[in-house]
Design an enzyme around this catalytic site. Structure first.
Site, PDB file in Angstrom:
ATOM      1  N   ASP A   1      -8.380  -3.936  -6.877  1.00 28.47           N
ATOM      2  CA  ASP A   1      -8.227  -3.077  -5.577  1.00 28.47           C
ATOM      3  C   ASP A   1      -8.711  -1.870  -5.428  1.00 28.47           C
ATOM      4  OD1 ASP A   1      -6.745  -2.075  -3.439  1.00 28.47           O
ATOM      5  OD2 ASP A   1      -5.057  -3.050  -3.721  1.00 28.47           O
TER       6      ASP A   1
ATOM      7  N   SER B   1       0.802  -1.041  -0.019  1.00 28.56           N
ATOM      8  CA  SER B   1      -0.110   0.069  -0.132  1.00 28.56           C
ATOM      9  C   SER B   1       0.951   1.271  -0.210  1.00 28.56           C
ATOM     10  CB  SER B   1      -0.706  -0.017   1.257  1.00 28.56           C
ATOM     11  OG  SER B   1      -1.941   0.986   1.184  1.00 28.56           O
TER      12      SER B   1
ATOM     13  N   HIS C   1      -6.872  -6.108  -0.987  1.00 20.32           N
ATOM     14  CA  HIS C   1      -5.697  -5.110  -0.696  1.00 20.32           C
ATOM     15  C   HIS C   1      -4.539  -6.030  -0.023  1.00 20.32           C
ATOM     16  CE1 HIS C   1      -4.033  -1.238  -0.735  1.00 20.32           C
ATOM     17  NE2 HIS C   1      -3.725  -1.256   0.647  1.00 20.32           N
TER      18      HIS C   1
END
Length: 525
Positions: free
Chosen positions: A458, A233, A487
């Site tokens: 995502d 991320s 994710h």
């Protein structure tokens, strides 16, 4: 990127007053946000100093929940790399040694879980917890986690009293009228003022570039000549910035669920792009709930599931459920479903109980625990770091009319997250310190091939970010999990992905071309 809508929505925020002259603006850079000669000199001095000192490893404090043989330590780094001999801050780091033989060891694997504001200290528990996905890599690498600057066990920042921050219920993030918008704007400005009042001395230096410099110093402190890194991320942006600043010091780098590194995206447009992607994944989850109506009895079509969602929001808006759960809290809880497949069944199960008449089950799952002082401190700190880093990294619009226009337009077609996301980021419109320019992420001399991993659907980091980073990092390879949207792909069992991550980290092997993998298994009700 981490989204915590309930925390970013309207609430009781501590107003602060910025004292004139109390916060020094960083020197402007002409090098595309990458820093200049002074930063380069400063990070070299700090790294040499850290290499000489090393880390005084010891058992982690008992109340940290990090079992032996995990060890903890600290490294000091400059607050401002232009002034390496000036004020210092502390970065807390932990590690567990490789599980294989000394001959199998390939060094330390550093990890960042995202955020900004996420703690990486639990990374070594993938070894103590015997996570099978990471068993092969653990034989070759020490697993190293750290709290980035401003986070948790490192020198932390704060923007508001934690108990006030989590207090429920908060206002509905979706405004009904201009008065609602004015109230949210006031709260956002007060939050920005609170950050300046409580943590103003750190705010100018809470950038991803400085966190990358900290990582460079940590690498040196651990005696590692080059960096092995896994970023998820926001950690992908941190990895991209590190690769830009220190290309010759990268050995292996895996970036998973990619933030779009374009300077036109960081960070305002990236958050608008999220709103579109969250709606797509929200629709995926509604279809799954409808397909499993025999189990959940919420609705047998996506339209009926959506109608139940709107009914739930309306009920909580009219009278907070249990006196503590309003629409903002609901958004914060339900957003975990489009975020992670692992949340599909748990969220649906709680909702199913509510539809069947068990209101308390939903209240227990959603309401903040005001008695959890430590948890509330972590939540407030995480939100403070998220805000501080995104506000400092790049320039944000200051004209409310642009925010209003863009979010009103998006909300018409993508209502699930748009306004909650806007209010969370709006403090950046009135931020007290210099913003940006964003780093121009790109390959540099000596950068090896980077492995990029992405799920096609995502929500938090839309797929365009993976393609953009792939274009910018020459020689990189992209693994795309087709028709999947959870994710954090590398933490999910999918042999097509897992085997390639292992091969890259263990031998540096990359496929000759980009790879498309079938999706991992769909969650079962």
């Amino acid at each position: 990127m981490r989204r915590t809508a309930v925390l970013g929505s309207a609430g009781t925020l501590m107003a602060g007053t910025l004292i004139a002259g109390a916060i020094a603006a960083p020197t402007a850079s002409a090098s595309g946000g990458r820093g200049g000669v002074l930063e380069e000199r400063g990070v070299n001095i700090a790294a040499e100093r850290a290499a000489d000192r090393g880390v005084a490893w010891a058992d982690c404090p008992a109340d940290w929940g990090l079992p032996k043989p995990i060890q903890c330590g600290t490294v000091t780094v400059p607050l401002d790399y232009q002034r390496p001999n000036g004020r210092q801050i502390t970065i807390t780091v932990d590690r567990i040694g490789n599980t294989g033989t000394p001959a199998e060891r390939q060094g330390a694997l550093f990890y960042n879980p995202g955020g900004p504001g996420g703690s990486g200290l639990r990374f070594p528990t993938r070894v103590t917890g015997k996570n099978p996905i990471w068993a092969n890599v653990a034989k070759a690498y020490d697993f190293v986690g750290f709290d980035p600057r401003g986070v948790g066990r490192s020198t932390p920042i704060s923007c508001v009293d934690p108990q006030e921050f989590v207090k429920a219920p908060k206002a509905d993030p979706v405004p009904d009228n201009e008065a609602d918008k004015r109230a949210q704007r006031k709260l956002a400005a007060e939050y920005a003022d609170g950050c300046a009042e409580r943590s103003g001395w750190m705010l100018p230096h809470m950038t991803t570039a400085n966190t990358a410099r900290d990582l460079h110093v940590l690498r040196a402190a651990l005696g590692e000549r080059k960096l092995n890194f896994l970023g998820v991320s926001y950690g992908t942006y941190l990895g991209g910035v590190y690769a830009t600043l220190f290309p010759g010091h990268v050995r292996r780098m895996v970036v998973d669920s990619v933030v779009n590194p374009s300077r036109q995206k960081i960070w305002y447009q990236a958050n608008l792009d999220q709103d579109v992607a969250f709606e797509m994944r929200w629709n995926d989850w509604k279809a799954w709930v409808a397909a499993n109506d025999a189990t959940y009895k919420i609705g047998d079509t996506p339209a009926k599931v959506e109608a139940q969602w709107q009914k739930l929001r309306a009920a909580a808006k009219k009278a907070p459920l249990g006196g503590v759960v309003g629409p903002a809290e609901l958004t914060g809880f339900f957003q975990s479903a489009p975020y992670y497949d692992s949340s599909w069944a748990p969220v649906a199960r709680v909702w199913s109980k509510y539809v069947a008449g068990d209101v308390q089950a939903l209240v227990d799952a959603v309401a903040p625990d005001m008695a959890d002082t430590a948890g509330n401190i972590r939540a407030e700190n995480g939100n403070a770091v998220y805000t501080a880093v995104e506000c400092a990294d790049a320039r944000w619009p200051t004209d409310w009319r642009r925010w209003d226009r863009d979010n009103t337009r998006l909300h018409r077609d993508y209502p699930f997250m748009t306004w909650a996301n806007a209010w969370m980021n709006l403090p950046c419109a009135t931020w007290s310190t210099r913003q940006g320019p964003a780093v121009d992420v790109k390959s540099g001399k000596g950068l090896p091939g980077v492995l990029i991993v992405q799920a096609e659907r995502d929500a938090a980091t839309p797929v365009g970010g993976a393609h953009e980073l792939h274009k910018r990092l020459k020689g990189s390879r992209l693994i795309m999990e087709k028709n999947a949207g959870s994710h954090g792909v590398t933490g999910i069992a999918n042999a097509c992905v897992n085997q390639r991550v292992d091969a890259y980290l263990l031998s540096g092997a990359l496929d000759d071309r980009n790879v498309t993998c079938d999706p991992h298994a769909v969650p079962k009700p």
